[in-house]
Design an enzyme around this catalytic site. Structure first.
Site, PDB file in Angstrom:
ATOM      1  N   GLU A  68     -11.611  -3.768  -2.684  1.00  0.00           N
ATOM      2  CA  GLU A  68     -10.664  -2.793  -3.229  1.00  0.00           C
ATOM      3  C   GLU A  68     -10.483  -3.044  -4.721  1.00  0.00           C
ATOM      4  OE1 GLU A  68      -7.038  -3.411  -0.810  1.00  0.00           O
ATOM      5  OE2 GLU A  68      -8.440  -4.362   0.532  1.00  0.00           O
ATOM      6  N   ASP A  82      -8.441 -12.968   1.445  1.00  0.00           N
ATOM      7  CA  ASP A  82      -7.528 -11.835   1.285  1.00  0.00           C
ATOM      8  C   ASP A  82      -6.842 -12.026  -0.064  1.00  0.00           C
ATOM      9  OD1 ASP A  82      -6.035  -9.606   1.651  1.00  0.00           O
ATOM     10  OD2 ASP A  82      -5.069 -10.231   3.515  1.00  0.00           O
ATOM     11  N   HIS A 109       0.794  -1.233   0.000  1.00  0.00           N
ATOM     12  CA  HIS A 109       0.000   0.000   0.000  1.00  0.00           C
ATOM     13  C   HIS A 109       0.831   1.291   0.000  1.00  0.00           C
ATOM     14  CE1 HIS A 109      -3.433  -2.483   0.297  1.00  0.00           C
ATOM     15  NE2 HIS A 109      -3.600  -2.535   1.594  1.00  0.00           N
ATOM     16  N   HIS A 147      -9.738   2.188   0.436  1.00  0.00           N
ATOM     17  CA  HIS A 147      -9.612   1.083   1.395  1.00  0.00           C
ATOM     18  C   HIS A 147     -10.643   1.163   2.518  1.00  0.00           C
ATOM     19  CE1 HIS A 147      -7.573  -2.086   3.626  1.00  0.00           C
ATOM     20  NE2 HIS A 147      -6.703  -2.210   2.629  1.00  0.00           N
TER      21      HIS A 147
HETATM   22  C1  BGC Z   1      -4.688  -6.444   2.305  1.00  0.00           C
HETATM   23  C2  BGC Z   1      -4.571  -7.139   3.620  1.00  0.00           C
HETATM   24  C3  BGC Z   1      -4.064  -6.151   4.622  1.00  0.00           C
HETATM   25  C4  BGC Z   1      -5.030  -4.997   4.664  1.00  0.00           C
HETATM   26  C5  BGC Z   1      -4.615  -3.945   5.632  1.00  0.00           C
HETATM   27  C6  BGC Z   1      -5.621  -5.312   2.434  1.00  0.00           C
HETATM   28  O1  BGC Z   1      -5.697  -4.613   1.241  1.00  0.00           O
HETATM   29  O2  BGC Z   1      -5.128  -7.319   1.312  1.00  0.00           O
HETATM   30  O3  BGC Z   1      -3.690  -8.232   3.546  1.00  0.00           O
HETATM   31  O4  BGC Z   1      -3.938  -6.719   5.875  1.00  0.00           O
HETATM   32  O5  BGC Z   1      -5.121  -4.433   3.400  1.00  0.00           O
HETATM   33  O6  BGC Z   1      -3.321  -3.652   5.502  1.00  0.00           O
END
Ligand code: BGC
Length: 379
Positions: free
Chosen positions: A344, A279, A133, A207
């Site tokens: 997302e 996930d 991210h 998010h």
């Molecule tokens: C990810 C997760 C992560 C979360 C928060 C999501 O976009 O896929 O693995 O824990 O974001 O960081």
């Protein structure tokens, strides 16, 4: 006499106009208030967009974070359906990206490195051995410039940020604009635009963690989800796609019809084990159709339905598996295991290192353009 009559007529027209204006103002409007100060002293404001149905979306200039989203249940009650904090400090220090804008690269990049034209770029390894991210200070932790626009049928916030060359290790000065628009059709439209002066990579997303029951239920396992995808991307133990594109049929990843999240989430399945639930990135159908229906979530308890439309090729469905009851919620309780889910929209994780995945490269002179719509209703 005639003059007095004309004067009265004019006054009454003016006051009617004012009422009309006021009505419009109270239907669709934007309210701005102080939200807090960052640890280095910058002021952060919160903007609340409201539509004619009373739906509300609050966004702060820090991280472009959606701090609250109030949508109607089947009895017409507008309640907050996103996870978040009641103070800036928690967003700065503890947040698992609650409600935030994510960039430059949403999701993981293997071992935090990639190459463009033979030049290797190194990024922060902020998720075990991988980059996640956007790095240590991604777009979720910067202050965005905010401009407001209100029309009869919608209200918008235009957020702008310039990420400078080498910021978090990425090449090129990247100018980014994200527009949030709340319409009277109860849609939240998120439009992403970006331009660079040097070849780079971009994968922007939003998010928000949703719990459509508005906290009535502590977990999201009773929600029903659909994802318009015949394939998904299996991952390794560190959640990096292996490169395989696997059919969802006869796997726990088949969400082509509404399926209850909790049904298969604890199955003895290697992919479920690696994700500690869901996930993963789904390979969406109809990728050449532009903005189209991609996913939905329904909460039978409240009757709320969220439909997601996007032009992106992938969607990460994350079932809140890293929430563990330690974060304090804005209502005062704690966010328990799987108490929120994310949908997302994005390009696939680790695309810069996977030749068979759609490209995330942005060249100078090109325009990055993308749109995702979250539409709320109830039944
Ligand atoms: C990810 C997760 C992560 C979360 C928060 C999501 O976009 O896929 O693995 O824990 O974001 O960081």
């Amino acid at each position: 006499m005639k003059n007095i009559f004309l004067l009265l007529l004019t006054l009454s027209i003016i006051s009617c106009e004012n009422i009309k204006k006021k009505e419009n103002m109270s239907l669709v409007n934007v309210n701005k208030e102080f939200f807090g100060k960052t640890s280095d002293g910058a002021n952060v404001d919160q903007y609340t967009l409201k539509n004619s149905n009373g739906m509300e979306v609050s966004v702060i200039s820090f991280g472009g974070i959606i701090t609250s989203l109030k949508a109607k249940d089947r009895d017409g009650k507008n309640e907050d359906v996103v996870l978040g904090f009641d103070n800036l400090g928690d967003y700065e220090n503890k947040s698992p990206y609650f409600g935030a804008l994510i960039g430059r690269y949403g999701n993981r990049i293997k071992e935090g490195k990639f190459s463009l034209d033979g030049v290797e770029y190194k990024l922060a390894k902020n998720n075990g051995e991988n980059h996640l991210h956007g790095g240590l200070k991604g777009f979720d932790k910067v202050i965005w410039d905010v401009e407001v626009e209100v029309n009869k049928s919608s209200a918008s916030l235009m957020l702008r940020y310039t990420s400078v060359d080498t910021e978090e290790g990425y090449p090129g000065n990247l100018g980014v604009k994200v527009t949030y628009t709340l319409t009277n059709e109860d849609e939240l439209k998120v439009k992403y635009e970006a331009e660079t002066d040097k070849k780079t990579i971009v994968n922007l997303t939003q998010h928000s963690y949703f719990n459509l029951s508005a906290g009535l239920r502590k977990d999201i396992l009773g929600h029903e989800i659909t994802i318009d995808a015949d394939y998904f991307l299996p991952v390794d133990m560190t959640l990096i796609p292996t490169g395989e594109i696997r059919e969802v049929v006869q796997t726990p990843f088949d969400f082509r019809e509404f399926k209850v999240v909790g049904d298969d989430i604890d199955l003895d399945d290697t992919q479920i084990t690696y994700g500690n639930g869901y996930d993963h990135c789904w390979v969406l159908n109809n990728q050449d159709e532009g903005v189209r229906f991609v996913a939905s979530a329904y909460d039978p308890l409240s009757g709320r339905l969220l439909e997601v439309f996007s032009d992106q090729p992938g969607i990460q469905f994350y079932s809140g598996n890293f929430l563990d009851g330690t974060l304090q919620s804005k209502e005062g309780g704690n966010y328990e295991f799987r108490s929120g889910f994310c949908l997302e929209t994005q390009h696939y994780p680790n695309s810069p290192n996977q030749e068979n995945f759609p490209s995330v490269i942005l060249n100078p002179g090109e325009k990055y353009n993308s749109e995702t719509i979250f539409k709320f209703s109830s039944r």
